[in-house]
Enzyme design. Structure first.
Site, mmCIF file in Angstrom:
data_model
loop_
_atom_site.group_PDB
_atom_site.id
_atom_site.type_symbol
_atom_site.label_atom_id
_atom_site.label_comp_id
_atom_site.label_asym_id
_atom_site.label_seq_id
_atom_site.Cartn_x
_atom_site.Cartn_y
_atom_site.Cartn_z
ATOM 1 N N ARG A 244 63.817 50.643 51.038
ATOM 2 C CA ARG A 244 62.864 50.665 52.091
ATOM 3 C C ARG A 244 62.063 52.119 51.981
ATOM 4 O O ARG A 244 60.690 52.026 51.092
ATOM 5 C CB ARG A 244 62.971 50.697 53.429
ATOM 6 N N GLN B 196 71.880 40.475 46.727
ATOM 7 C CA GLN B 196 72.109 42.020 46.206
ATOM 8 C C GLN B 196 73.456 42.709 46.440
ATOM 9 O O GLN B 196 74.329 43.106 46.567
ATOM 10 C CB GLN B 196 71.207 43.121 46.212
ATOM 11 N N GLU C 275 60.807 47.324 47.236
ATOM 12 C CA GLU C 275 60.516 46.689 48.415
ATOM 13 C C GLU C 275 59.427 47.733 49.070
ATOM 14 O O GLU C 275 58.577 47.040 49.605
ATOM 15 C CB GLU C 275 61.054 45.896 49.477
ATOM 16 N N VAL D 205 73.756 50.578 51.638
ATOM 17 C CA VAL D 205 73.072 51.085 50.712
ATOM 18 C C VAL D 205 72.248 51.153 49.790
ATOM 19 O O VAL D 205 71.468 51.747 48.679
ATOM 20 C CB VAL D 205 72.859 48.225 50.403
ATOM 21 N N ASP D 206 71.457 51.917 50.944
ATOM 22 C CA ASP D 206 70.379 51.900 50.804
ATOM 23 C C ASP D 206 70.693 53.828 49.707
ATOM 24 O O ASP D 206 69.661 54.502 48.922
ATOM 25 C CB ASP D 206 69.506 52.960 51.492
#
Lengths: 420, 420
Positions: free
Chosen positions: A192, A299, A247, A143-144
């Protein structure tokens, strides 16, 4: 060529469409029964390989395998587990080969992100170093959206669609309440180190549906005074403002604004809580009423609002991975190649794994507006096609129907136990 | 009967389908042009009436009004604003009448929850007390599902569908990760005093898709030791566990476990944060890795996953409200009457407003399992039909298209200003 079995495993955080990749791997392998015996899945990822805990996917019906296309998360279990270098951790690699040899695994298909690409690369070198014939192909998933070479990563388009939709909906809510109540809404999203998901929040605001919105990217050092001034200006001008925060937002010292204090198995700090932190800052300094949401797993598991484009790409990389393996292409990863933005066209290419492993693709600065709080037209051109198309799951009694596989174990052949 | 205008306002927290009610009010009034002149909407709810800030809905096209059916939140703005008693706050009521008289308002349609029902009841008495002819009808709306007399409340079915879907998806995610990482997932949901939304989380777990799940209801005093024991047992047995917790969870002293420290305009404590609190408790006491999500506004604004049943009922109460007003029924509320569970059948009935105002319908104890952590078959029979049916909004470029009205102001007629 002798018929050999394939090993498939899911690694790291799951997505809304990683099971579509699993579906493609199994369906494509079934079309090549003359070359591939069975697809064995690792129960809980690579852990399943190390402990000889393999799942026989041939026990699953065609209908169950097909249902993986509309089922989120990892059907065989995933793992956060990184193998060290061959020098450091030779026993683990030798164990892998022992298990693969016992089950005649000729193809290693590893479905994950950066860390997994590194593991897959190491496994791809085993053939040479330990004298066991094996073709290793990495299958992209995160997902990143931070994998190198590939234009985008399966899993990202769906989380992008989720966060943009959610922020648009929440913005309509806040706008309704702003006169007497909530003026600031903060949504914390994943990512992140890379701000791709945060950037996707920016799509909530467009020409047809303008929304006063500020984005806080992990790539941009948090400047409290500048943020509060920008926020207050928006609230004064529009009556309300929405904030999408990563985040991974960091302060001037390079520290995460909020850390849960725990670390995951890879040693990454486990984050969560920067959303409420930003919200309380707004309350203390500006006295605006606020609400905040932390979407967390919602999500990345939100199959109900998956992107059709993302789903198609997740399937395509799975199919390609099997074809690459059959063609003997070792140490590669099927990559998504963008042919054009308008109309959006893409194809599957091939990335050498050493260009992917452990490389993190951050959000380019040119995708972020000069003030650091928004996305540029260039970012929109990149992001927008990835969200396109709907692919709703089937529903029963008002809820999505997701499949659970039988996950029948392959009988063990080794006498030795192994504790990873 | 002389032709008169109608006043419509949205009050309190918005929902995914309250605009469908607005749509019904406007469309139904347009069908009765011989009796209703125009529908004026209060800009930001009752505040718009007090400040003579009215919106002329006749300026909106039929297409725009129809698009309200698939647009979340409050199209005219809502307000958290409660009028005191006629004795205490006579000036406000006199101001209302002054504005209504100036714009020939004969029908007062107030779309809200408990507090709004009380305001509407007071307004319904003005006709008699202040000698101004007015028919006041309350139109039910609340995600909390806590209104009396009516079987359910428009807005609830959609939030129920959202939370059950989200928890099911997150459960698939946690199950994938549990071997090496997250074992406990906590989702905080709305419902300050009534556990209806918390109960709806329970639908994520069913016979086809069993999920280890614990629910923490506002109706059940939090017992830390009992909860931790139940959680640990589930984790040991299934490898993971999900927790749905109400924002209104209370301790043995009757205090909310987590308070943001602020209060809304009605003096209610503004909550948020019990989700992370429960998660950190799990970490400290049981050492399980956890993730938590707080859905906040995302849950009540989630038009993309609205319930068709809920949408139909939201429309039906709006239509009925206009018809009741035209029939001269003062101080009433259209109510949803359940005719049968299987098959689910319902009709619109009429509730006297004094039976609704300020009454809170809590979750019956018989809907909660004996251990206090789950829902019973009775609860499922009640809840399940309310989530049924999908009613996806139109999408463009991968995102839902929601309408923004022109919201043209009605020219002011009064020289006096009024500050509520």
């Amino acid at each position: 060529m002798p018929k050999r079995n394939a090993f498939y495993a899911q690694s790291g955080g799951v997505t809304a469409v990683v099971n579509a990749t699993a579906c493609a791997v199994i369906e494509t392998a079934r079309k090549h029964r003359n070359r591939i015996g069975k697809v064995y899945a690792g129960r809980n990822g690579i852990i399943g390989a190390l402990t000889e805990d393999l799942i026989d996917t041939s026990k699953e019906s065609a209908a169950a395998v097909s249902a993986l296309k509309h089922t989120p998360a990892g059907a065989f279990g995933s793992a956060r587990y990184k193998l060290a270098s061959l020098d450091k951790d030779r026993a683990q690699y030798e164990r892998l080969i022992e298990v693969f040899r016992a089950h005649d695994i000729g193809y290693f298909l590893y479905n994950g992100g950066n860390d997994s690409a590194d593991t897959c690369l190491k496994v791809s070198q085993l053939s040479q170093h330990l004298g066991y014939p094996l073709v290793a192909v990495h299958v992209p998933k995160t997902v990143d959206n931070d994998l190198a070479v590939t234009d985008c990563c399966p899993g990202f388009g769906s989380v992008a669609k989720y966060v943009a939709t959610s922020m648009r909906e929440a913005a309509f809510d806040v706008a309704s309440m702003a006169k007497t109540s909530t003026r600031v809404f903060v949504l914390e999203v994943m990512g992140r180190h890379a701000g791709w998901i945060t950037a996707a929040v920016g799509l909530a605001d467009d020409a047809e549906t303008p929304i006063p919105l500020l984005l806080l990217f992990p790539e941009i050092t948090f400047d409290e005074a500048k943020f509060l001034a920008a926020l207050d200006e928006k609230v004064k001008r529009f009556g309300y403002c929405c904030v999408g925060v990563s985040e991974g937002l960091r302060n001037a010292e390079g520290k995460f604004l909020s850390e849960a204090g725990t670390t995951d198995a890879f040693g990454h700090a486990q984050l969560g809580g920067v959303g409420p932190l930003i919200a309380s800052l707004v309350k203390e300094r500006l006295k605006h009423k606020y609400h905040w949401a932390v979407a967390d797993y919602l999500q990345r598991a939100a199959r109900h609002i998956a992107s059709k484009t993302d789903l198609d790409q997740a399937y395509a990389v799975g199919k390609s991975a099997v074809e690459l393996a059959l063609a003997g292409k070792n140490a590669v990863m099927p990559a998504i190649v963008r042919l054009s933005d308008k109309p959006y066209r893409w194809k599957i290419g091939v990335a050498p794994l050493d260009k992917v492993a452990n490389v993190e693709k951050r959000l380019p600065r040119e995708y972020i507006t000069a003030d650091g709080f928004g996305i540029t037209a260039k970012a929109r051109a990149y992001l927008s096609p990835l969200l396109r198309g709907e692919a709703f799951p089937p529903f029963r009694d008002g809820l999505p129907r997701y499949v659970r596989l039988k996950n029948v174990s392959v009988p063990r052949k080794l006498a030795t136990e192994f504790t990873p």
